[in-house]
Design a protein around this motif. Structure first.
Motif: not given
Ligand code: GLY
Ligand code: MN
Ligand code: MN
Length: 422
Positions: A102-130
């Motif tokens: 799916r492609v949306m516009y960047a100004d629709e980010l809130k809608k794409a996230l649907r108010g759901r919690r995101c993986v924390t930046p630290a966890k995402l960083r660690d997974a990407l580094d790994d």
């Protein structure tokens, strides 16, 4: 990147989504343009994490991984923007081009996230580094090609160098050879350093004059799809090494070749660094710069007066790439201060870049002279203050057997002299 690469990125996204499943939505923000001054931006280079996950080179995008669904968010482009920036893919085209659900516009980010919690930046960083630490076959293909093009540019520089040129003329040659081959970004600004400038580790000016009898050090590499080459060669400007250049060069080359031969899974990078310090200590002893027991010279810092930087670092989407996440953090097993401490694994790409330099700021430092007067022949070192420095840097892939050397630029003394001949 080209269409056939998009399934490569999709496969990596699936791995990331799977390992973070149940921990929230993955939200990754792409790079934004950086203004330089009114109406002018710095050349845009996508953030490495975003390139890793998408291959998308445009600024202002987001990626949202929500369970199995992948959403790419792109900037909303108006007619004014099209006038100034030209064609950009519309959402339907982008969906196909970038192989997302799916492609949306960047100004629709809130809608794409649907108010759901995101993986924390630290966890995402660690997974990407790994993940980023171990290169896939697709990534290695890009790194191999970045090395081939950068290597050919190095060879062109060796051939073109001659007394009287300015360093920036060789920089222009290197950079244009990469650009002509379609590699639009350098991995870092090219260091082209003649004579004493070659002892400046992060030399940036590149405006000195090349003189017969001096060395030229060039540390330069381009990137492909964001993947870096990081190559250094040091060669005689007039095409023939002098006796003392040959002596010091042989020490550095021996250290580099031995460390490449020892680089295999399970080896600790810091131990390889210490090994390179030992070879260099032995070599500098035989040349009369150092006296004393090798281990002592390594541990008391005497070798660091001549070799004051790391042997190796990870290489990938960043020239000093991620080191592999929290689970790979190790204490330094050696007695010398070393930053990059990792247990090598198949799929790691690392540099091997020992060097020997005659750096006035170190060799003339009264405190260093006091501390090392028993082990350094400062009178001899002083007589080399016009020498500059030598570094030889290749990029290698750790494999189950012997490492694969991605860098094929001449480095044996005879081969370097042959490459310099016109
Ligand atoms: N070119 C930067 C480095 O060698 O680490
Ligand atoms: Mn390097
Ligand atoms: Mn380098």
């Amino acid at each position: 990147m080209y269409n056939h690469w998009m399934s490569h990125y999709r496969a990596l996204r699936r791995i990331l989504a799977k390992r973070l499943s149940g921990q929230g939505v993955v939200h990754l923000q792409g790079g934004k343009p950086v203004p330089r001054n009114f109406d002018v931006e710095y050349p845009f280079r996508q953030s490495s994490d975003f390139l890793y996950m998408t291959g998308v080179e445009e600024p202002g995008c987001h990626l949202v991984l929500d369970g199995a669904r992948e959403t790419l968010l792109v900037p909303r482009i108006d007619a004014h923007h099209r006038v100034w920036e030209g064609h950009v893919p519309n959402p339907a085209q982008a969906k196909k081009l970038f192989n997302v659900d799916r492609v949306m516009y960047a100004d629709e980010l809130k809608k794409a996230l649907r108010g759901r919690r995101c993986v924390t930046p630290a966890k995402l960083r660690d997974a990407l580094d790994d993940m980023r630490a171990v290169k896939t076959d697709g990534e290695l293909e890009l790194m191999r090609r970045a090395n081939v093009v950068s290597g050919a540019a190095h060879a062109a520089v060796m051939k073109a160098a001659k007394p009287g040129l300015r360093e920036y003329e060789l920089q222009a040659l290197f950079d244009s050879a990469c650009l002509k081959a379609g590699l639009k970004h350098l991995a870092y600004p090219s260091i082209v350093a003649a004579g004493v400038n070659s002892a400046v580790l992060h030399y940036r000016k590149n405006d000195g004059r090349l003189q017969s009898g001096d060395l030229l050090l060039i540390d330069a590499g381009a990137e492909l799809g964001g993947y870096a080459a990081d190559i250094t060669r040091t060669f005689p400007i007039n095409g023939q090494f002098t006796r003392r250049q040959r002596d010091v060069y042989s020490v550095v080359l021996e250290a580099q070749k031995q460390c490449i031969a020892r680089a295999r899974p399970g080896v600790i990078s810091a131990d390889l660094h210490v090994h390179s310090m030992r070879i260099i200590a032995e070599g500098l002893k035989s040349l009369g710069f150092l006296t004393g027991e090798t281990d002592g010279l390594v541990e008391n810092g005497a070798v660091r007066l001549f070799y004051p930087h790391g042997l190796t670092h990870m290489l990938g989407l960043d020239v000093h790439d991620v080191t592999g996440g929290k689970r790979r953090v190790l204490p330094n097993p050696t007695k010398v201060p070393i930053r990059f401490v990792a247990k090598l694994e198949p799929g790691f790409v690392i540099t091997m870049e020992p060097g020997v330099y005659f750096i006035e700021a170190l060799l003339k430092d009264p405190a260093q002279r006091r501390k090392h007067r028993g082990s350094v022949n400062f009178a001899k070192a002083d007589s080399f203050l016009d020498f500059g420095g030598i570094r030889i840097e290749d990029d290698i892939v750790i494999r189950d057997g012997a490492a694969e050397n991605l860098t094929r630029v001449p480095k044996e003394i005879e081969a370097v002299e042959a490459a310099c001949a016109r």
